[in-house]
Design a protein around this motif. Structure first.
Motif, PDB file in Angstrom:
ATOM      1  N   UNK A   1       0.817  -1.220   0.000  1.00  0.00           N
ATOM      2  CA  UNK A   1       0.000   0.000   0.000  1.00  0.00           C
ATOM      3  C   UNK A   1       0.850   1.269   0.000  1.00  0.00           C
ATOM      4  N   UNK A   2       2.082   1.159  -0.460  1.00  0.00           N
ATOM      5  CA  UNK A   2       2.898   2.371  -0.601  1.00  0.00           C
ATOM      6  C   UNK A   2       2.205   3.284  -1.607  1.00  0.00           C
ATOM      7  N   UNK A   3       2.395   4.590  -1.438  1.00  0.00           N
ATOM      8  CA  UNK A   3       1.731   5.545  -2.333  1.00  0.00           C
ATOM      9  C   UNK A   3       2.036   5.245  -3.792  1.00  0.00           C
ATOM     10  N   UNK A   4       3.251   4.834  -4.090  1.00  0.00           N
ATOM     11  CA  UNK A   4       3.607   4.520  -5.482  1.00  0.00           C
ATOM     12  C   UNK A   4       2.813   3.320  -5.992  1.00  0.00           C
ATOM     13  N   UNK A   5       2.555   2.339  -5.133  1.00  0.00           N
ATOM     14  CA  UNK A   5       1.753   1.169  -5.525  1.00  0.00           C
ATOM     15  C   UNK A   5       0.302   1.569  -5.781  1.00  0.00           C
ATOM     16  N   UNK A   6      -0.239   2.409  -4.911  1.00  0.00           N
ATOM     17  CA  UNK A   6      -1.614   2.870  -5.072  1.00  0.00           C
ATOM     18  C   UNK A   6      -1.765   3.669  -6.361  1.00  0.00           C
ATOM     19  N   UNK A   7      -0.826   4.588  -6.595  1.00  0.00           N
ATOM     20  CA  UNK A   7      -0.887   5.415  -7.812  1.00  0.00           C
ATOM     21  C   UNK A   7      -0.710   4.559  -9.066  1.00  0.00           C
ATOM     22  N   UNK A   8       0.160   3.567  -9.013  1.00  0.00           N
ATOM     23  CA  UNK A   8       0.371   2.695 -10.181  1.00  0.00           C
ATOM     24  C   UNK A   8      -0.917   1.942 -10.515  1.00  0.00           C
ATOM     25  N   UNK A   9      -1.624   1.463  -9.498  1.00  0.00           N
ATOM     26  CA  UNK A   9      -2.888   0.764  -9.755  1.00  0.00           C
ATOM     27  C   UNK A   9      -3.919   1.732 -10.326  1.00  0.00           C
ATOM     28  N   UNK A  10      -4.017   2.930  -9.750  1.00  0.00           N
ATOM     29  CA  UNK A  10      -4.966   3.926 -10.255  1.00  0.00           C
ATOM     30  C   UNK A  10      -4.669   4.282 -11.716  1.00  0.00           C
ATOM     31  N   UNK A  11      -3.396   4.394 -12.054  1.00  0.00           N
ATOM     32  CA  UNK A  11      -3.005   4.683 -13.436  1.00  0.00           C
ATOM     33  C   UNK A  11      -3.402   3.527 -14.349  1.00  0.00           C
ATOM     34  N   UNK A  12      -3.186   2.310 -13.878  1.00  0.00           N
ATOM     35  CA  UNK A  12      -3.554   1.127 -14.668  1.00  0.00           C
ATOM     36  C   UNK A  12      -5.051   1.106 -14.962  1.00  0.00           C
ATOM     37  N   UNK A  13      -5.895   1.257 -13.946  1.00  0.00           N
ATOM     38  CA  UNK A  13      -7.336   1.168 -14.182  1.00  0.00           C
ATOM     39  C   UNK A  13      -7.865   2.376 -14.951  1.00  0.00           C
ATOM     40  N   UNK A  14      -7.183   3.516 -14.860  1.00  0.00           N
ATOM     41  CA  UNK A  14      -7.612   4.687 -15.633  1.00  0.00           C
ATOM     42  C   UNK A  14      -7.520   4.420 -17.129  1.00  0.00           C
ATOM     43  N   UNK A  15      -6.670   3.492 -17.527  1.00  0.00           N
ATOM     44  CA  UNK A  15      -6.504   3.176 -18.951  1.00  0.00           C
ATOM     45  C   UNK A  15      -7.496   2.122 -19.444  1.00  0.00           C
ATOM     46  N   UNK A  16      -8.339   1.604 -18.563  1.00  0.00           N
ATOM     47  CA  UNK A  16      -9.274   0.536 -18.929  1.00  0.00           C
ATOM     48  C   UNK A  16     -10.681   1.112 -19.079  1.00  0.00           C
TER      49      UNK A  16
ATOM     50  N   UNK B   1      -6.687  -8.242 -17.198  1.00  0.00           N
ATOM     51  CA  UNK B   1      -6.423  -6.859 -16.804  1.00  0.00           C
ATOM     52  C   UNK B   1      -6.464  -6.585 -15.304  1.00  0.00           C
ATOM     53  N   UNK B   2      -7.156  -7.410 -14.531  1.00  0.00           N
ATOM     54  CA  UNK B   2      -7.247  -7.113 -13.092  1.00  0.00           C
ATOM     55  C   UNK B   2      -6.402  -8.057 -12.249  1.00  0.00           C
ATOM     56  N   UNK B   3      -6.700  -9.346 -12.277  1.00  0.00           N
ATOM     57  CA  UNK B   3      -5.964 -10.254 -11.389  1.00  0.00           C
ATOM     58  C   UNK B   3      -4.481 -10.334 -11.755  1.00  0.00           C
ATOM     59  N   UNK B   4      -4.155 -10.066 -13.009  1.00  0.00           N
ATOM     60  CA  UNK B   4      -2.759 -10.136 -13.446  1.00  0.00           C
ATOM     61  C   UNK B   4      -2.034  -8.794 -13.344  1.00  0.00           C
ATOM     62  N   UNK B   5      -2.715  -7.762 -12.907  1.00  0.00           N
ATOM     63  CA  UNK B   5      -2.082  -6.440 -12.804  1.00  0.00           C
ATOM     64  C   UNK B   5      -0.999  -6.459 -11.729  1.00  0.00           C
ATOM     65  N   UNK B   6       0.044  -5.659 -11.911  1.00  0.00           N
ATOM     66  CA  UNK B   6       1.118  -5.625 -10.912  1.00  0.00           C
ATOM     67  C   UNK B   6       0.591  -5.244  -9.530  1.00  0.00           C
ATOM     68  N   UNK B   7       1.119  -5.942  -8.513  1.00  0.00           N
ATOM     69  CA  UNK B   7       0.844  -5.667  -7.108  1.00  0.00           C
ATOM     70  C   UNK B   7      -0.570  -6.056  -6.655  1.00  0.00           C
ATOM     71  N   UNK B   8      -1.358  -6.717  -7.494  1.00  0.00           N
ATOM     72  CA  UNK B   8      -2.702  -7.134  -7.086  1.00  0.00           C
ATOM     73  C   UNK B   8      -2.595  -8.450  -6.314  1.00  0.00           C
TER      74      UNK B   8
END
Length: 158
Positions: A80-95, A129-136
């Protein structure tokens, strides 16, 4: 803009009418709130400039456009580091299938609202796109059976 904008009753009336019908003409809006058109337009512009009115949108029918399945996905991340949270948000923003993404507190990190054309395409989306996303760490999903309330915006009075 401040967290809350000071609104008088006319501003609240304007917001109530525009939230219900964003295509209303300024003349019709002015008549409904008891103003003439020029001051009504000035108030609407001020509400837009202050950020109270964020935009105007058409309310589209998912079914009519071939997206009849709505799913809520609860996503937990490994970190749950801020970089991990932002990376996930960036990933889903592209879907484009992900229509909403909310970070939560508690054991679930994010809840997503997503749409699908059918169950096989939802399954493919989930695994590709979801279960295989980084850090999920995990994804739990719930398909909606029916929607009894779906109201845009926020309460204007109160």
């Amino acid at each position: 803009m401040s967290r809350t904008h000071q609104l008088d009753q006319i501003d609240r009336d304007i917001l109530t009418h525009l939230q219900a019908d964003g295509r209303m003409t300024n003349v019709d809006l002015a008549q409904k709130v008891g103003l003439t058109a020029p001051p009504c337009l000035r108030r609407v512009r001020a509400l837009e400039e202050s950020g109270v009115i964020k935009g105007y949108h058409a309310d589209l029918s998912p079914d009519a456009l071939g997206w009849p399945i709505t799913v809520f996905a609860m996503v937990s991340l490994k970190g749950q580091a801020e970089s991990d949270l932002r990376a996930f948000e960036t990933h889903v923003a592209s879907l484009p299938q992900v229509r909403e993404c909310h970070m939560l507190n508690g054991e679930i990190d994010f809840i997503l609202k997503l749409v699908a054309r059918d169950l096989p395409s939802f399954q493919a989306f989930l695994t590709e796109h979801l279960t295989s996303a980084p850090n999920v760490a995990s994804v739990k999903t719930s398909l909606t059976i029916r929607t009894s309330k779906s109201q845009i915006g926020v309460p204007v009075d109160g």
